[in-house]
Design an enzyme around this catalytic site. Structure first.
Site, PDB file in Angstrom:
ATOM      1  N   GLY A   1      28.893  52.510  27.117  1.00 12.36           N
ATOM      2  CA  GLY A   1      29.359  51.622  28.184  1.00 12.36           C
ATOM      3  C   GLY A   1      29.094  50.146  27.958  1.00 12.36           C
TER       4      GLY A   1
ATOM      5  CG  ASN B   1      34.215  47.355  25.762  1.00 15.79           C
ATOM      6  OD1 ASN B   1      34.619  46.201  25.645  1.00 15.79           O
ATOM      7  ND2 ASN B   1      34.102  48.189  24.737  1.00 15.79           N
TER       8      ASN B   1
ATOM      9  CG  MET C   1      35.082  59.082  23.963  1.00 14.25           C
ATOM     10  SD  MET C   1      36.122  58.024  22.917  1.00 14.25           S
ATOM     11  CE  MET C   1      36.245  59.058  21.458  1.00 14.25           C
TER      12      MET C   1
ATOM     13  CB  ILE D   1      43.874  63.155  25.364  1.00 13.88           C
ATOM     14  CG1 ILE D   1      43.386  62.473  24.078  1.00 13.88           C
ATOM     15  CG2 ILE D   1      45.397  63.101  25.453  1.00 13.88           C
ATOM     16  CD1 ILE D   1      43.857  63.129  22.809  1.00 13.88           C
TER      17      ILE D   1
ATOM     18  CG  ASN E   1      42.172  52.357  25.956  1.00 22.08           C
ATOM     19  OD1 ASN E   1      40.983  52.515  26.278  1.00 22.08           O
ATOM     20  ND2 ASN E   1      42.629  52.714  24.772  1.00 22.08           N
TER      21      ASN E   1
ATOM     22  CG  HIS F   1      42.720  51.264  19.974  1.00 23.81           C
ATOM     23  ND1 HIS F   1      42.433  52.618  19.931  1.00 23.81           N
ATOM     24  CD2 HIS F   1      43.121  50.934  18.725  1.00 23.81           C
ATOM     25  CE1 HIS F   1      42.661  53.077  18.717  1.00 23.81           C
ATOM     26  NE2 HIS F   1      43.073  52.070  17.952  1.00 23.81           N
TER      27      HIS F   1
HETATM   28  C1  GRF Z   1      34.900  50.707  22.009  1.00 25.11           C
HETATM   29  O1  GRF Z   1      34.935  50.422  20.638  1.00 25.11           O
HETATM   30  C2  GRF Z   1      36.301  50.799  22.551  1.00 25.11           C
HETATM   31  O2  GRF Z   1      37.195  49.946  21.918  1.00 25.11           O
HETATM   32  C3  GRF Z   1      36.666  52.229  22.270  1.00 25.11           C
HETATM   33  O3  GRF Z   1      35.493  52.957  22.492  1.00 25.11           O
HETATM   34  C4  GRF Z   1      34.365  52.112  22.278  1.00 25.11           C
HETATM   35  C5  GRF Z   1      33.552  52.158  23.535  1.00 25.11           C
HETATM   36  O4  GRF Z   1      32.334  51.479  23.423  1.00 25.11           O
HETATM   37  N1  GRF Z   1      37.773  52.652  23.090  1.00 25.11           N
HETATM   38  P1  GRF Z   1      31.464  51.202  24.718  1.00 25.11           P
HETATM   39  O5  GRF Z   1      31.175  52.562  25.358  1.00 25.11           O
HETATM   40  O6  GRF Z   1      32.241  50.333  25.625  1.00 25.11           O
HETATM   41  O7  GRF Z   1      30.209  50.569  24.199  1.00 25.11           O
END
Ligand code: GRF
Length: 219
Positions: free
Chosen positions: A14, A16, A92, A94, A109, A111
């Site tokens: 987490g 982000n 994670m 789909i 999202n 990516h």
């Molecule tokens: C990030 O690299 C994001 O781009 C991808 O999954 C990862 C998540 O990292 N979708 P975090 O859980 O936000 O640290």
């Protein structure tokens, strides 16, 4: 203008989510996080939500017989919290086709590649293996097409000759942390518009932001 209510879906550490929580903690930020949902009870990101006093729900996907019933449970939780925009942040799972249809053009999202290059998993290794000189992060709208929805903003970073997947991932992650709050702000400011293109997927335009303003370069 009322602050846009976002819901953030996570599965793991987490980082982000943390940057989004920090951004939304500023009183002049046009978005508030109304709910965090994790499909994994052990997700580290849940503690970030708790620290910021944001409600969090754990909805384990294993408790549901199929994808759509899980998606419907997540959607019901988001609706109950008044969520208007869904942000995936390391989520994670789909979706079944039901979820993107229900939240059409209201799912974001992030990516860790410059889409449409390097979709799916292990994308940093994919970039290295391809000999890419530049990679980065993309914030995009989520459609039924995995990692294929309209691009909102991108951040580019160099790929160094001695990079491993881990060193590149760390460089990209820093760029992600700058990019996601920026893109979220535009949604809160109601600047994001979809422009139909005949025979092709919609394209995103950010009102008042030059196309180059939706690119970050993080050497
Ligand atoms: C990030 O690299 C994001 O781009 C991808 O999954 C990862 C998540 O990292 N979708 P975090 O859980 O936000 O640290």
């Amino acid at each position: 203008m009322a602050r846009l209510k976002a819901g953030v879906l996570i599965s793991g550490r987490g980082s982000n989510l943390l940057t989004l929580l920090e951004a939304c903690a500023a009183t002049d930020f046009p978005v508030e996080i109304a709910l965090v949902v994790s499909n994994r009870p052990e997700a580290g990101g849940l503690s970030h939500a708790q620290r910021f006093g944001v409600p969090a729900a754990v909805i384990p996907h294993r408790d549901f017989p199929d994808r759509e019933s899980f998606d419907r449970a997540v959607s019901a939780a988001l609706e109950a919290a008044g969520v208007e925009l869904v942000c995936l942040a390391g989520f994670m799972r789909i979706f079944s086709s039901w979820f993107p249809a229900r939240w059409a053009n209201r799912i974001l999202n992030i990516h860790p590649s410059l889409l449409p290059a390097f979709k799916g998993l292990h994308v940093q290794q994919q970039a290295i293996d391809a000999g890419a000189r530049v990679s980065g992060a993309t914030v995009h709208l989520v459609t039924d097409d995995l990692d294929g929805g309209p691009i909102v903003a991108q951040a580019a970073v160099p790929v160094h000759p001695d990079d491993t997947a881990d060193t590149l991932a760390a460089r990209i992650l820093k760029a992600e942390h700058a990019l996601y709050p920026l893109a979220l702000r535009w949604f809160g400011e109601r600047r994001v518009r979809l422009v139909p293109q005949p025979g092709k997927p919609d394209r995103v335009v950010i009102d008042g932001i030059a196309p180059s303003g939706a690119i970050l370069w993080r050497p």
